[in-house]
Design a protein around this motif. Structure first.
Motif, PDB file in Angstrom:
ATOM      1  N   VAL A 197       2.157   5.898   4.129  1.00  0.00           N
ATOM      2  CA  VAL A 197       0.945   4.778   4.385  1.00  0.00           C
ATOM      3  C   VAL A 197       1.635   4.011   5.926  1.00  0.00           C
ATOM      4  O   VAL A 197       2.960   3.639   5.694  1.00  0.00           O
ATOM      5  N   HIS A 240      -7.315   4.216   2.815  1.00  0.00           N
ATOM      6  CA  HIS A 240      -6.458   3.256   3.710  1.00  0.00           C
ATOM      7  C   HIS A 240      -7.152   2.531   4.711  1.00  0.00           C
ATOM      8  O   HIS A 240      -7.372   3.739   5.133  1.00  0.00           O
ATOM      9  N   THR A 275       0.686  -1.324  -0.154  1.00  0.00           N
ATOM     10  CA  THR A 275       0.080   0.185  -0.354  1.00  0.00           C
ATOM     11  C   THR A 275       1.220   1.044   0.362  1.00  0.00           C
ATOM     12  O   THR A 275       0.825   2.194  -0.866  1.00  0.00           O
TER      13      THR A 275
END
Ligand SMILES: Nc1ncnc2c1ncn2[C@@H]1O[C@H](COP(=O)(O)OP(=O)(O)OP(=O)(O)O)[C@@H](O)[C@H]1O
Ligand SMILES: [Mg+2]
Length: 176
Positions: free
Chosen positions: A73, A95, A60
């Protein structure tokens, strides 16, 4: 009279193209995320499946870099979802760590994310059994680590596009 068994909601998704990629380091996993970002657009859902430490957040992170979004992230330990706005004019990255999301979709809609999910790229860790009802169109990513050797950095990543959105997608570009 023959009766058809009711299909689970996620059975509606047609499996489409798939690709399997061997990733041999965390940096390569990030690179895969950066490549994957080029295939994604607003409204896409990416579902990441893999055990603790498989590399879901690492992938991610690369996605966030590829999309050009603000903020690093990280594992959202205390929040269920984090919105990373685009630094340009691309879609924001949402996310989600569904690990603590017990109630599924309803709970996600209650999160008050301040962005429209259809305008965002949504990446969900631990989403199986929880977010399938969001859409039949999703990219499923399974990450397996080599069994038996915990020091091993090698991961097998299997990506499968489900539904109309992905039917004609060329996932082979991800193999690099
Ligand atoms: N090939 C690889 N791909 C991804 N990560 C790797 C790889 N090899 C080693 N690692 C390391 O494994 C760890 C993966 O952690 P990460 O937080 O990405 O996993 P996760 O799947 O998100 O775990 P969790 O289920 O706890 O959220 C990192 O410390 C990373 O550096
Ligand atoms: Mg994680």
């Amino acid at each position: 009279m023959a009766m058809e068994a009711p299909a689970a909601p996620y059975d509606a998704a047609e499996p489409g193209p798939s690709v399997e990629i061997t990733v041999s380091s965390a940096e390569q996993m990030r690179e895969l995320g950066r490549r994957l970002a080029k295939l994604l657009r607003a409204g896409d859902l990416v579902m990441l499946t893999g055990e603790l430490g498989a590399g879901k957040t690492t992938l991610t992170r690369g996605l966030g870099e590829g999309l050009g979004v603000r903020g690093a992230v990280t594992s959202p330990t205390f929040v269920i979802a984090r919105v990373h706005p685009s630094l340009g004019d691309g879609p924001p990255l949402v996310h989600v760590d569904a690990y603590r999301l017990s109630g599924g979709l309803d709970e996600m809609e209650d999160l008050d994310l301040d962005v429209s999910l259809t305008d965002s790229v949504i990446v969900v860790e631990w989403g199986e059994g929880r977010v399938e009802e969001l859409t039949d169109d999703r990219l499923q990513v399974l990450i397996h680590r080599a069994v038996g050797d915990t020091a091993d950095e090698v991961r097998q990543v299997a990506l499968t596009g489900l539904g109309k959105r992905w039917a004609a997608a060329d996932l082979s570009v991800l193999a690099g």
